[in-house]
Design an enzyme around this catalytic site. Structure first.
Site, PDB file in Angstrom:
ATOM      1  N   LYS A  85     -10.406  -1.973  71.634  1.00 36.48           N
ATOM      2  CA  LYS A  85     -11.570  -2.332  72.462  1.00 36.48           C
ATOM      3  C   LYS A  85     -12.196  -1.117  73.152  1.00 36.48           C
ATOM      4  O   LYS A  85     -13.406  -1.057  73.349  1.00 36.48           O
ATOM      5  CB  LYS A  85     -11.150  -3.342  73.531  1.00 36.48           C
ATOM      6  CG  LYS A  85     -10.747  -4.701  72.979  1.00 36.48           C
ATOM      7  CD  LYS A  85     -11.962  -5.505  72.600  1.00 36.48           C
ATOM      8  CE  LYS A  85     -11.580  -6.887  72.085  1.00 36.48           C
ATOM      9  NZ  LYS A  85     -12.721  -7.578  71.472  1.00 36.48           N
ATOM     10  N   GLU A 107     -17.948  -9.932  79.338  1.00 38.65           N
ATOM     11  CA  GLU A 107     -17.205 -11.181  79.258  1.00 38.65           C
ATOM     12  C   GLU A 107     -15.791 -10.839  78.838  1.00 38.65           C
ATOM     13  O   GLU A 107     -15.555  -9.794  78.234  1.00 38.65           O
ATOM     14  CB  GLU A 107     -17.841 -12.103  78.209  1.00 38.65           C
ATOM     15  CG  GLU A 107     -17.439 -11.820  76.750  1.00 38.65           C
ATOM     16  CD  GLU A 107     -17.970 -10.500  76.192  1.00 38.65           C
ATOM     17  OE1 GLU A 107     -18.909  -9.943  76.793  1.00 38.65           O
ATOM     18  OE2 GLU A 107     -17.424 -10.014  75.175  1.00 38.65           O
ATOM     19  N   SER A 375      -4.496  -3.604  65.622  1.00 44.04           N
ATOM     20  CA  SER A 375      -5.601  -3.460  66.582  1.00 44.04           C
ATOM     21  C   SER A 375      -5.143  -3.332  68.026  1.00 44.04           C
ATOM     22  O   SER A 375      -5.847  -2.783  68.855  1.00 44.04           O
ATOM     23  CB  SER A 375      -6.561  -4.634  66.439  1.00 44.04           C
ATOM     24  OG  SER A 375      -5.862  -5.845  66.596  1.00 44.04           O
TER      25      SER A 375
END
Lengths: 393, 269
Positions: A85, A107, A375
């Protein structure tokens, strides 16, 4: 808008008129800075020094032996804040700074994107407010605390299902009312144009590194790349550099929840239908009338009833294949990687790991070279996994 | 019943030296029957046209008031098919123009042409999809045209003149001008720039101009009419009354009647 933001027929800008100028401004800034030397020097600096890039492409020796394939793990789990991220929040955060925005909103579902936004805001000196469903706040108190420690304000969302999709709705509403000074930092390759294109751009670093690393180690491209798909940013990031290499099989793994026939899953591409949600035309989970359904997955990152539009395009053009792994099976993948490699994956990534096991067991796949995009790391999921395994900690 | 067009309606009220009062409610809020009574009361107390919303699970352009109305309607079992049934029932007692306010996924999922066909059949005059800007509207526009429905678009302060040209090219019936920056909801004061905004819209279009978003008091109606609007769209104020008078239906209807009377009065010059 300069571009139409379409991938085939998917994507677009399905937003209220009031947001169009903000999207135009964002698109124009992104197109201006994405190849700008100063911008990229700054972004590269922070990716390296703050986030910890490049991440390694790790040869998983034990798992390779067990499964009879050559398995490499792209270690995005090693990044600051624990997942891929940060690639995107750094990119968009610096872009917001270049655009002169005084406030960033985001969000978050489980809190990972919220944290990655909060630390970037803190580092760049831009105040961050994170919309989070009140259900999720309850489930992820630790992450709320982490965001607040980094100086972000967490705003509870009490509408609808009180989860990620409602947090996106409220963030969009905030942006509509505050477009002049605010940047909305969307966390995945979804939403209206230019987000899918822009988030992909900031995540292509995964694919670029992977391609160089695998060529260096193997002197040839992998046979397959496996990545989990929620909104679809880690997967599109790694897929992006292999789209033209037709011989490389691209596999996206969705959250199968309690099973595809249970009605409780997040498998948008496997079981959804075409529709418009959060600004783009893509596959979504909905009823026959077009009302959006709730998604279900043990992993919060895969718990979303939409998916980035480019994945819909890759699905219908058969360039990528999309499969689903259930909650129960994902836990197997979680244990498998932890036990054999000493790497505890995020529950999202555990879906990809478990599909790897299934894929490797197919006789014709024996001996193949496979890259799994790891990830994120599993620290955030300890309590959930312990609960699922019925272990008291 | 013969359906009055927007053009006929605006002509009629202009003759009476008035502007249009257009209340908005969500079909089926709080339930089908009560909602029908509410609409009847609005018509009897002076509505010149109606904006009827079809409930959607994720209404990003709406504030908490309309969101709650959507949820009440969905929980009461509303869907698109029942929405058109609702319009048919409304058509039994009024011929004034009816505009639908929807989110695009309801149109898309029900089949674009199919949706407009059903809209026409039920007696709808116009459709506005809150999340459908002109860039994405080609299919909807063509289906609307083919079925004799006006497609309405939003224009706001942030809409550049260049974009405004695109908007008015596709828009018919009336132009829906957003008076404030933000989502729907009640507000205590309206921005003074509304006058300028309406003036700019007039420079680009001959369409009647109706102002909406944030109009919750008769003073707001007066203000936008004075600023040159042909009509005022009042949404959240009526819905607030529904939400606040859940327990007492008679009182709810009475209060809505009073609200509409006062709003209509404010449209008279």
């Amino acid at each position: 808008m300069i571009l139409d933001g379409k991938f085939g027929k998917y994507g677009g800008i399905f937003v209220p008129e009031l947001l169009i100028p903000a999207l135009e401004e964002l698109e124009s800034a992104f197109l201006k800075y994405k190849d700008d030397k100063d911008f990229n020097t700054e972004l590269d600096y922070y990716l390296r020094e703050f986030a910890g890039r490049p991440t390694s492409l790790y040869f998983a020796r034990n798992l390779s032996e067990k499964l009879g394939c050559k398995i490499y793990l792209k270690r995005e789990d090693m990044l600051h804040t624990g997942a891929h991220k940060i690639n995107n929040t750094l990119g968009q955060g610096i872009l917001a700074k270049y655009m002169g925005k005084k406030r960033i909103i985001a969000e978050t579902g489980a809190g990972q994107h919220g944290i990655a936004t909060a630390v970037v805001g803190s580092m760049l000196g831009i105040p961050v407010e994170v919309y989070m469903g009140s259900e999720d706040i309850e489930r992820q108190k630790l992450n709320v605390f982490r965001m607040e420690l980094s100086g972000a304000k967490v705003i509870p969302v009490k509408t609808g299902s009180r989860t990620l999709k409602d947090a996106i709705n409220d963030a969009l509403r905030d942006w509509i009312a505050n477009v002049e000074n605010t940047h909305y930092l969307i966390g995945s390759s979804m939403g209206p144009h230019p987000y899918p294109m822009m988030v992909k751009h900031f995540q292509t670093v995964i694919g670029k590194e992977t391609k160089n690393q695998i060529l260096e180690k193997e002197n040839e491209l992998p046979d397959a790349i496996i990545a989990c798909v929620g909104g679809g940013s880690n997967s599109i990031g790694i897929f992006s550099q292999f789209l033209d290499d037709e011989e490389v099989e691209l596999i996206g793994v969705e959250g199968g929840g309690e099973g595809l026939d249970s009605g409780k899953h997040g498998a948008t591409l496997c079981r959804g239908s075409e529709g418009v949600l959060h600004g783009s035309l893509s596959f979504i989970l909905q009823n026959d009338d077009g009302q959006i359904s709730e998604a279900h997955s043990v992993s919060a990152g895969l718990d979303y009833p939409g998916v980035g539009p480019e994945h819909s395009y890759l699905k219908v053009t058969d360039r990528a294949k999309y499969v689903a792994i259930t909650n129960k099976d994902a836990l197997r993948g979680f244990e498998l990687l932890s036990k054999y490699e000493g790497i505890i994956p995020a529950l999202e990534s555990a879906h990809a790991v478990e599909y790897l096991e299934k894929y490797a067991k197919i006789p014709e796949n024996e001996g193949k070279t496979i890259v799994v995009n790891l990830s994120g790391r599993g620290d955030k999921d300890m309590f959930i996994v312990a609960r699922e395994m019925e272990v008291k900690i | 019943m013969k359906v009055e067009s927007y053009a006929e309606m605006f002509k009629r009220i202009k003759r009476e030296n008035e502007s249009a009062f257009i209340p908005f409610v969500v079909a089926g809020d709080p339930d089908f029957e009560t909602s029908l009574e509410i609409v009847k009361e609005m018509v009897e107390e002076g509505a010149d046209a109606l904006e009827i919303g079809f409930a959607f699970s994720d209404p990003v352009a709406d504030g908490p008031t309309v969101q709650a109305a959507d949820i009440r309607a969905l929980e009461a079992g509303m869907n698109t098919e029942k929405g058109f049934e609702f319009i048919k029932c409304v058509r039994e007692f009024t011929s004034i123009p009816i505009g639908l306010l929807v989110y695009y996924n309801l149109i898309y999922k029900n089949g674009i042409n199919n949706f407009y066909k059903s809209a026409k059949k039920s007696g709808v005059n116009a459709v506005l999809a809150a999340d459908l800007p002109p860039e994405e509207a080609e299919n909807a526009y063509l289906a609307a045209k083919a079925n004799g429905i006006n497609q309405i678009f939003l224009a706001a302060q942030t809409t550049s003149n260049e974009r405004l040209k695109k908007v008015v090219k596709l828009c018919s019936g009336f132009l829906y001008v957003v008076s404030v920056m933000g989502i729907t909801g009640t507000r205590s004061d309206l921005k003074t720039s509304t006058v300028e905004l309406i003036g700019r819209m007039r420079d680009h279009s001959k369409l009647p101009i109706c102002v909406g978003f944030g109009i919750s008091k008769p003073e707001h109606v007066k203000e936008v009419i004075k600023a040159g609007a042909d009509g005022a769209i009042v949404g959240s104020a009526v819905i607030d009354i529904i939400a606040e008078n859940f327990e007492n239906k008679d009182l709810m209807i009475e209060k809505i009647g009073k609200c509409c009377r006062e709003m209509k009065e404010a449209t008279k010059r």
